[in-house]
Design a protein around this motif. Structure first.
Motif, PDB file in Angstrom:
ATOM      1  N   ASP A   1      -2.386   4.039  38.187  1.00  0.00           N
ATOM      2  CA  ASP A   1      -0.842   4.304  38.337  1.00  0.00           C
ATOM      3  C   ASP A   1      -0.159   5.453  38.017  1.00  0.00           C
ATOM      4  OD1 ASP A   1       1.691   3.570  39.869  1.00  0.00           O
ATOM      5  OD2 ASP A   1       0.905   4.388  41.226  1.00  0.00           O
ATOM      6  N   PRO A   2       0.198   6.364  37.525  1.00  0.00           N
ATOM      7  CA  PRO A   2       1.458   6.597  36.604  1.00  0.00           C
ATOM      8  C   PRO A   2       2.556   6.140  35.991  1.00  0.00           C
ATOM      9  CG  PRO A   2       1.181   8.932  38.704  1.00  0.00           C
ATOM     10  CD  PRO A   2       0.199   6.795  38.711  1.00  0.00           C
ATOM     11  N   ARG A   3       2.508   5.283  37.158  1.00  0.00           N
ATOM     12  CA  ARG A   3       4.226   4.445  37.460  1.00  0.00           C
ATOM     13  C   ARG A   3       3.622   2.793  35.872  1.00  0.00           C
ATOM     14  NH1 ARG A   3       6.014  -0.481  38.829  1.00  0.00           N
ATOM     15  NH2 ARG A   3       4.633   0.041  40.417  1.00  0.00           N
ATOM     16  N   ARG A   4       2.623   2.968  36.362  1.00  0.00           N
ATOM     17  CA  ARG A   4       1.970   1.693  35.296  1.00  0.00           C
ATOM     18  C   ARG A   4       1.130   2.199  33.893  1.00  0.00           C
ATOM     19  NH1 ARG A   4      -2.866  -1.488  38.076  1.00  0.00           N
ATOM     20  NH2 ARG A   4      -1.740  -3.387  36.759  1.00  0.00           N
ATOM     21  N   CYS A   5       0.996   2.858  33.911  1.00  0.00           N
ATOM     22  CA  CYS A   5       0.379   3.618  33.180  1.00  0.00           C
ATOM     23  C   CYS A   5       2.108   3.520  31.753  1.00  0.00           C
ATOM     24  CB  CYS A   5       0.014   5.007  32.709  1.00  0.00           C
ATOM     25  SG  CYS A   5      -1.358   4.857  33.508  1.00  0.00           S
ATOM     26  N   LYS A   6       3.185   4.275  31.949  1.00  0.00           N
ATOM     27  CA  LYS A   6       4.452   4.030  31.519  1.00  0.00           C
ATOM     28  C   LYS A   6       4.770   3.205  30.632  1.00  0.00           C
ATOM     29  CE  LYS A   6       5.734   8.787  33.641  1.00  0.00           C
ATOM     30  NZ  LYS A   6       6.935   8.919  34.230  1.00  0.00           N
ATOM     31  N   GLY A   7       4.457   2.029  31.430  1.00  0.00           N
ATOM     32  CA  GLY A   7       4.929   0.636  31.131  1.00  0.00           C
ATOM     33  C   GLY A   7       3.466  -0.460  30.419  1.00  0.00           C
ATOM     34  N   PHE A   8       2.658   0.528  29.690  1.00  0.00           N
ATOM     35  CA  PHE A   8       1.707  -0.109  29.010  1.00  0.00           C
ATOM     36  C   PHE A   8       1.924  -0.409  27.453  1.00  0.00           C
ATOM     37  CE2 PHE A   8      -1.779   0.990  32.439  1.00  0.00           C
ATOM     38  CZ  PHE A   8      -1.790   0.010  33.221  1.00  0.00           C
ATOM     39  N   ASP A   9       2.197  -1.211  27.258  1.00  0.00           N
ATOM     40  CA  ASP A   9       2.343  -1.183  25.878  1.00  0.00           C
ATOM     41  C   ASP A   9       1.214  -2.362  24.917  1.00  0.00           C
ATOM     42  OD1 ASP A   9       3.385  -4.293  26.873  1.00  0.00           O
ATOM     43  OD2 ASP A   9       5.184  -4.142  25.379  1.00  0.00           O
ATOM     44  N   TRP A  10       0.302  -2.341  26.178  1.00  0.00           N
ATOM     45  CA  TRP A  10      -0.981  -3.960  25.500  1.00  0.00           C
ATOM     46  C   TRP A  10      -2.024  -2.863  24.742  1.00  0.00           C
ATOM     47  CZ3 TRP A  10      -4.977  -2.809  28.105  1.00  0.00           C
ATOM     48  CH2 TRP A  10      -4.171  -2.511  29.816  1.00  0.00           C
ATOM     49  N   ILE A  11      -1.998  -1.328  24.593  1.00  0.00           N
ATOM     50  CA  ILE A  11      -2.728  -0.454  24.060  1.00  0.00           C
ATOM     51  C   ILE A  11      -2.222   0.049  23.697  1.00  0.00           C
ATOM     52  CG2 ILE A  11      -2.903   0.369  25.898  1.00  0.00           C
ATOM     53  CD1 ILE A  11      -6.185   0.571  25.869  1.00  0.00           C
ATOM     54  N   ALA A  12      -3.342   0.461  22.227  1.00  0.00           N
ATOM     55  CA  ALA A  12      -2.451   1.907  21.215  1.00  0.00           C
ATOM     56  C   ALA A  12      -3.395   2.564  20.257  1.00  0.00           C
ATOM     57  CB  ALA A  12      -2.172   0.487  19.866  1.00  0.00           C
ATOM     58  N   GLY A  13      -3.610   3.465  21.166  1.00  0.00           N
ATOM     59  CA  GLY A  13      -4.924   4.789  20.960  1.00  0.00           C
ATOM     60  C   GLY A  13      -4.658   6.323  20.715  1.00  0.00           C
ATOM     61  N   LYS A  14      -5.806   6.571  20.317  1.00  0.00           N
ATOM     62  CA  LYS A  14      -5.865   8.002  19.489  1.00  0.00           C
ATOM     63  C   LYS A  14      -6.984   8.271  20.170  1.00  0.00           C
ATOM     64  CE  LYS A  14      -4.232  11.543  17.193  1.00  0.00           C
ATOM     65  NZ  LYS A  14      -4.524  12.389  18.289  1.00  0.00           N
ATOM     66  N   THR A  15      -6.401   9.756  20.896  1.00  0.00           N
ATOM     67  CA  THR A  15      -7.659  10.935  21.353  1.00  0.00           C
ATOM     68  C   THR A  15      -7.764  11.671  20.094  1.00  0.00           C
ATOM     69  OG1 THR A  15      -6.328  12.555  22.029  1.00  0.00           O
ATOM     70  CG2 THR A  15      -6.934  10.395  23.454  1.00  0.00           C
ATOM     71  N   GLY A  16      -9.917  12.294  20.603  1.00  0.00           N
ATOM     72  CA  GLY A  16      -9.262  13.475  19.421  1.00  0.00           C
ATOM     73  C   GLY A  16     -10.380  14.218  19.761  1.00  0.00           C
ATOM     74  N   THR A  17     -10.558  15.774  20.008  1.00  0.00           N
ATOM     75  CA  THR A  17     -11.086  16.689  19.954  1.00  0.00           C
ATOM     76  C   THR A  17     -12.026  17.571  19.333  1.00  0.00           C
ATOM     77  OG1 THR A  17     -10.122  16.733  22.365  1.00  0.00           O
ATOM     78  CG2 THR A  17     -11.583  18.960  22.137  1.00  0.00           C
TER      79      THR A  17
ATOM     80  N   ALA B   1      -6.751   0.160  19.742  1.00  0.00           N
ATOM     81  CA  ALA B   1      -6.895  -1.573  19.754  1.00  0.00           C
ATOM     82  C   ALA B   1      -5.764  -1.980  21.400  1.00  0.00           C
ATOM     83  CB  ALA B   1      -5.605  -1.618  17.889  1.00  0.00           C
ATOM     84  N   TRP B   2      -6.034  -3.733  21.465  1.00  0.00           N
ATOM     85  CA  TRP B   2      -5.712  -4.165  22.608  1.00  0.00           C
ATOM     86  C   TRP B   2      -5.092  -5.280  22.335  1.00  0.00           C
ATOM     87  CZ3 TRP B   2     -10.952  -3.524  23.292  1.00  0.00           C
ATOM     88  CH2 TRP B   2     -11.466  -4.380  24.606  1.00  0.00           C
ATOM     89  N   ARG B   3      -4.354  -5.670  22.864  1.00  0.00           N
ATOM     90  CA  ARG B   3      -4.118  -7.103  23.018  1.00  0.00           C
ATOM     91  C   ARG B   3      -4.562  -8.095  24.103  1.00  0.00           C
ATOM     92  NH1 ARG B   3       1.037  -4.908  22.511  1.00  0.00           N
ATOM     93  NH2 ARG B   3       1.368  -5.731  20.146  1.00  0.00           N
ATOM     94  N   SER B   4      -5.641  -8.775  23.880  1.00  0.00           N
ATOM     95  CA  SER B   4      -6.122  -9.803  25.202  1.00  0.00           C
ATOM     96  C   SER B   4      -4.980 -10.465  26.177  1.00  0.00           C
ATOM     97  CB  SER B   4      -7.034 -10.672  24.688  1.00  0.00           C
ATOM     98  OG  SER B   4      -8.170 -10.387  23.880  1.00  0.00           O
ATOM     99  N   ASP B   5      -3.666 -10.726  26.121  1.00  0.00           N
ATOM    100  CA  ASP B   5      -3.041 -10.750  26.545  1.00  0.00           C
ATOM    101  C   ASP B   5      -1.765  -9.464  26.992  1.00  0.00           C
ATOM    102  OD1 ASP B   5      -0.816 -12.322  27.746  1.00  0.00           O
ATOM    103  OD2 ASP B   5      -0.314 -13.566  26.219  1.00  0.00           O
ATOM    104  N   PRO B   6      -1.957  -9.598  27.401  1.00  0.00           N
ATOM    105  CA  PRO B   6      -1.412  -8.592  28.074  1.00  0.00           C
ATOM    106  C   PRO B   6       0.545  -8.665  27.526  1.00  0.00           C
ATOM    107  CG  PRO B   6      -2.483  -8.224  29.849  1.00  0.00           C
ATOM    108  CD  PRO B   6      -2.290  -9.810  28.920  1.00  0.00           C
ATOM    109  N   HIS B   7       1.330  -9.654  27.937  1.00  0.00           N
ATOM    110  CA  HIS B   7       2.263  -9.425  27.454  1.00  0.00           C
ATOM    111  C   HIS B   7       3.097 -10.026  25.938  1.00  0.00           C
ATOM    112  CE1 HIS B   7       2.917 -10.577  32.020  1.00  0.00           C
ATOM    113  NE2 HIS B   7       0.634 -10.987  31.777  1.00  0.00           N
TER     114      HIS B   7
END
Length: 860
Positions: free
Chosen positions: A741-757, A800-806
């Motif tokens: 859900d878009p609202r949930r995406c705005k609150g995620f801080d357990w993953i940090a990523g980079k796209t590329g084309t 990278a992600w955290r196994s504990d989202p908190h």
């Protein structure tokens, strides 16, 4: 009334069954290597199989006489005595005495009718094989009766020699012809797929064939395992599973406590998954192409291997000499007898995570049954199969996924899948009937291209290099401290980084502003050394290995133990066992500018500031406009700018970008040392009733030593903080919103990523237009435009992600490479012009979300 069997009857059948088998073994091993090679070849079986080379021809115009027992005996009168016999084992051995023989040996000698039936079956199998969708051969073929009988009769009458047994004259027998026919027809004629066919072989190979020849059969096609060489060592995935073929010796061996070194008996996995593997099959836990990855260890895993013999022939020394290979005999008791067994391999693969990643990759390449089993959904496809608007109902044509444990460097998943039509491009002379003929890629037989794309495919890394660049900027001796201080300001909850901040530019993947920083726009692009600082930064991330002096292995790394490929042991005399795979290279070029020459690092040079300024302004000559840094012209600057875009000679694999991110996350965790990504946790032998580690002979095999993590923890945390906004308001946002859900995406801080084309000249050009521009038929252009290049529409995502989202440390890194698919109705490539969700990021969110229990539909 049934006559009672006597002991004489049993003696007759035993001699009839056993003596030919023993004689066959003796002759079969007539060309066995003196050192007990792990493979052996029957000279007579090869000769018998080659009689079919002359008879398998184009169906058009071939003799189609019906196969019958009379025709076989008349054509091969030499076999009348043998093939006229019709008795079977069951005639002599009653079922109550030897029930197993009735199921395993139908006849001691086949009859002519049986041979005729087998020949008819082979002809039918050839028809199916050569007329199926995307056949391996370029014309329908069949078995010509007259040709085969003539070839077989001539072979029976002609003695022959083989190079492996000089001076020994072999004679073909009728039993050899029957055995060859059985080999070609058993298992629904699956051997046909392993042979070399006209249409799938290269021109250099076919040039040596006869004009009418359609197939070639070589010794390698019938090589068999040497039954005297012992049993290969086991391959373990975690503590609970091992890989072993069904009904193989290893299926029983690898479950033994002395081999498994586990409290509970592990379960066997019968090989790697295939394109039609059922949803609930445990083979999804095995990485595709695993045996290709582990091939350098065959010399230790096989009891006939050179290194195995070197390690076991001499008694174990206590203590062992520093340069010695010593273990002593490696044997295990089976049924009261000691059997030589190869050394076993423990892999770092997490079977459950591997299965989840592999199924997700297969779902995104068209396996809708897997999508349903995992409850995979996309916002764009609500109520419809995912990718329903695209060719083959596949979201992507290829998907590659690599997952690394950050603390240990263990590779926990290597997943890869292709859509059926993508496989067709490398697996035969043509596309299947359901494939779009307008696709701009030629079809060619390239088995290497069918290997697991997570490690065997590479592409231009594009914007995934921005963490490497950012690390160089923040460590710059002139401006780094000032820029780092500015980036450490906390961002208010709900807000995002500003566009002019480095974190904001990471979030939005602002390549033009990154190039401004790389070429010292802060001092009017003059006297800039930052490109070479970026080059050095890549080495700190594990890239550019072997590139300093120039080598064919520039940017590659060992998959097995995480070693650089230039590593040696025993005073530089012995190179460690290794599987070289593409990892990452940046700011490299061919030596002396020669196409195809080995690559080396670009030598640092002063760049013309005026040319750099013109490139920065773009074609319209205005700074801060949409075309900044595009269509750059002028000397060496162009090549350096291309590398800054992540294009040019820069390359990486899904494993390589995941390794880069793992290094960054480890630094952010404060980890001072780290192991490079590696697939093998260790090798083990057997001593008595226990499994014991195999000591590495001066590091010839074994995990590479930990190396210092030279990245600043403070810098790594700032970079990851910027990347943690990419799915909230940056380039990965639309992909996140396909899964969450878009609202949930705005609150995620357990993953940090980079796209590329990566660059793709055909972006925005419909398939109809591509077919017109790039076609090979009448009216095709003599000089094809850039849109007809071999480049493919790739997409990247690394995180990278955290196994504990908190909270807590970063625990895993994931790298995903996909090849975008084409929209069926419009013929446009999906997400053309970098608009639309990134499918690589989607796959990462699907995998990580299920791994953390945050997405409905957990993997079994």
């Amino acid at each position: 009334m049934t006559r009672r069997r006597s002991l004489l009857d049993f003696a007759i059948v035993a001699s009839a069954a056993v003596v030919p088998v023993m004689l066959g073994i003796v002759l079969l091993v007539g060309i066995l290597d003196r050192n007990l090679s792990p493979r052996y070849v029957s000279a007579r079986q090869v000769a018998a199989l080659k009689t079919f080379e002359a008879a398998i021809v184009r169906r058009e115009g071939m003799h189609t006489a019906a196969w019958s027992a009379d025709a076989v005996v008349q054509g091969l009168p030499q076999c009348r005595g043998e093939w006229g016999s019709r008795w079977s084992v069951a005639d002599v051995v009653p079922s109550r005495v030897a029930p197993g023989l009735q199921g395993g040996v139908a006849r001691v000698q086949p009859g002519a009718a049986e041979i005729a039936s087998g020949l008819a079956s082979l002809d039918a199998a050839l028809l199916r094989f050569s007329t199926r969708a995307n056949p391996r051969v370029n014309a329908a073929v069949g078995l010509d009766a007259t040709r085969w009988l003539e070839a077989a009769a001539h072979a029976l009458d002609t003695a022959f020699e083989v190079p492996e047994a000089p001076g020994h004259r072999f004679r073909l027998r009728c039993a050899d012809l029957a055995s060859a026919l059985h080999a070609l027809t058993r298992g629904d004629a699956r051997m046909l797929d392993a042979l070399a066919w006209r249409g799938s072989e290269g021109h250099a190979q076919v040039a040596h064939w006869r004009p009418e020849q359609m197939v070639a059969i070589a010794e390698r096609d019938v090589a068999r395992r040497n039954p005297w060489s012992g049993v290969d060592g086991c391959i373990y995935l975690g503590a609970g599973h091992f890989v072993a073929g069904a009904r193989s010796a290893q299926e029983r061996l690898c479950a033994l406590p002395a081999m498994a070194a586990a409290s509970a008996a592990p379960s066997g996995l019968a090989g790697e998954p295939r394109v039609d593997t059922p949803v609930d099959d445990p083979r999804w836990m095995v990485p595709p192409s695993l045996h290709a990855m582990l091939r350098p260890l065959d010399s230790l895993r096989s009891p006939s291997g050179t290194l195995y013999r070197l390690y076991t022939d001499a008694p174990a020394a206590d203590p062992p000499p520093a340069t010695a290979y010593r273990f002593g005999p490696n044997r295990i008791a089976l049924d009261g007898a000691a059997v030589d067994v190869g050394f076993s391999v423990d892999l770092t693969i997490d079977p459950q995570l591997q299965a989840l990643a592999q199924k997700t990759a297969a779902c995104y390449t068209g396996r809708q049954d897997l999508c349903r089993a995992l409850a995979i959904r996309r916002t764009e496809d609500i109520g419809q199969p995912i990718g329903h608007r695209l060719l083959e109902t596949a979201m992507v044509r290829m998907a590659a996924v690599a997952v690394i444990d950050i603390a240990s460097g263990s590779i926990e998943a290597l997943a890869g899948a292709m859509s059926p039509c993508t496989r067709d491009e490398f697996d035969g002379p043509g596309r299947g009937a359901g494939c779009d003929r307008r696709l701009p890629y030629p079809t060619q037989y390239r088995p290497d291209a069918l290997l697991n794309p997570a490690v065997f495919h590479d592409a231009m890394p594009a914007s995934t290099i921005k963490p490497i660049m950012a690390a160089a900027f923040l460590a710059d001796p002139e401006v780094g401290a000032r820029w780092l201080a500015a980036e450490k300001t906390p961002i208010k909850p709900g807000a995002t980084p500003t566009p002019d901040s480095l974190r904001g530019q990471l979030m939005r993947s602002d390549s033009a502003r990154f190039l401004d920083r790389m070429f010292c726009g802060d001092k009017n692009f003059a006297a800039c050394r930052r490109p070479w600082e970026v080059q050095a930064s890549a080495l700190a991330f594990g890239w550019n290995a072997g590139c300093a002096e120039g080598a064919a292995d520039c940017g590659k790394q060992d998959l097995l133990f995480g070693r650089v490929l230039s590593a040696t042991a025993e005073s530089g005399q012995v190179r460690p066992l290794a599987t070289p795979v593409a990892f990452g290279r940046l700011m490299s070029e061919p030596i002396a500018g020669r196409l195809g020459a080995p690559l080396h690092l670009m030598p640092p040079a002063a760049l013309d500031a005026d040319i750099v300024r013109r490139c920065a302004a773009g074609a319209d000559g205005r700074r801060r406009s949409d075309d900044d840094w595009e269509k750059c012209r002028g000397g060496a600057v162009v090549d350096v700018v291309a590398e800054g875009w992540g294009q040019g000679h820069a390359r990486s694999s899904a494993l390589g970008v995941a390794g880069m991110m793992a290094t960054l996350a480890a630094a952010a965790n404060g980890q001072a040392e780290l192991h490079r990504p590696h697939l093998v946790a260790g090798l083990r032998g057997v001593r008595g009733d226990a499994s014991v580690p195999l000591d590495a002979a001066v590091a010839r095999w074994g995990l590479a030593p930990a190396r210092p993590n030279t990245l600043s923890p403070e810098i790594a945390r700032v970079i990851l903080d910027g990347l943690s906004y990419s799915h909230r308001a940056g380039t990965a946002r639309t992909a996140c919103e396909q899964v969450f859900d878009p609202r949930r995406c705005k609150g995620f801080d357990w993953i940090a990523g980079k796209t590329g084309t990566p660059s793709f000249p055909s972006d925005g050009i419909a398939l109809d237009e591509l077919a017109r521009r790039c076609g090979n038929g009448a009216g095709a252009p003599q000089v094809k435009p850039a849109a007809c290049s071999s480049l493919r529409p790739y997409k990247w995502y690394v995180a990278a992600w955290r196994s504990d989202p908190h909270g807590g440390p970063w625990t895993k890194a994931i790298g995903v490479l996909t090849e975008r698919n084409w929209v069926a109705k419009s013929g446009q490539v999906h997400a053309a012009g970098d608009h639309g969700p990134n499918p690589s990021a989607e796959i990462a969110f699907q995998v990580v979300g299920r791994q953390l229990g945050m997405v409905e539909g957990m993997a079994p």
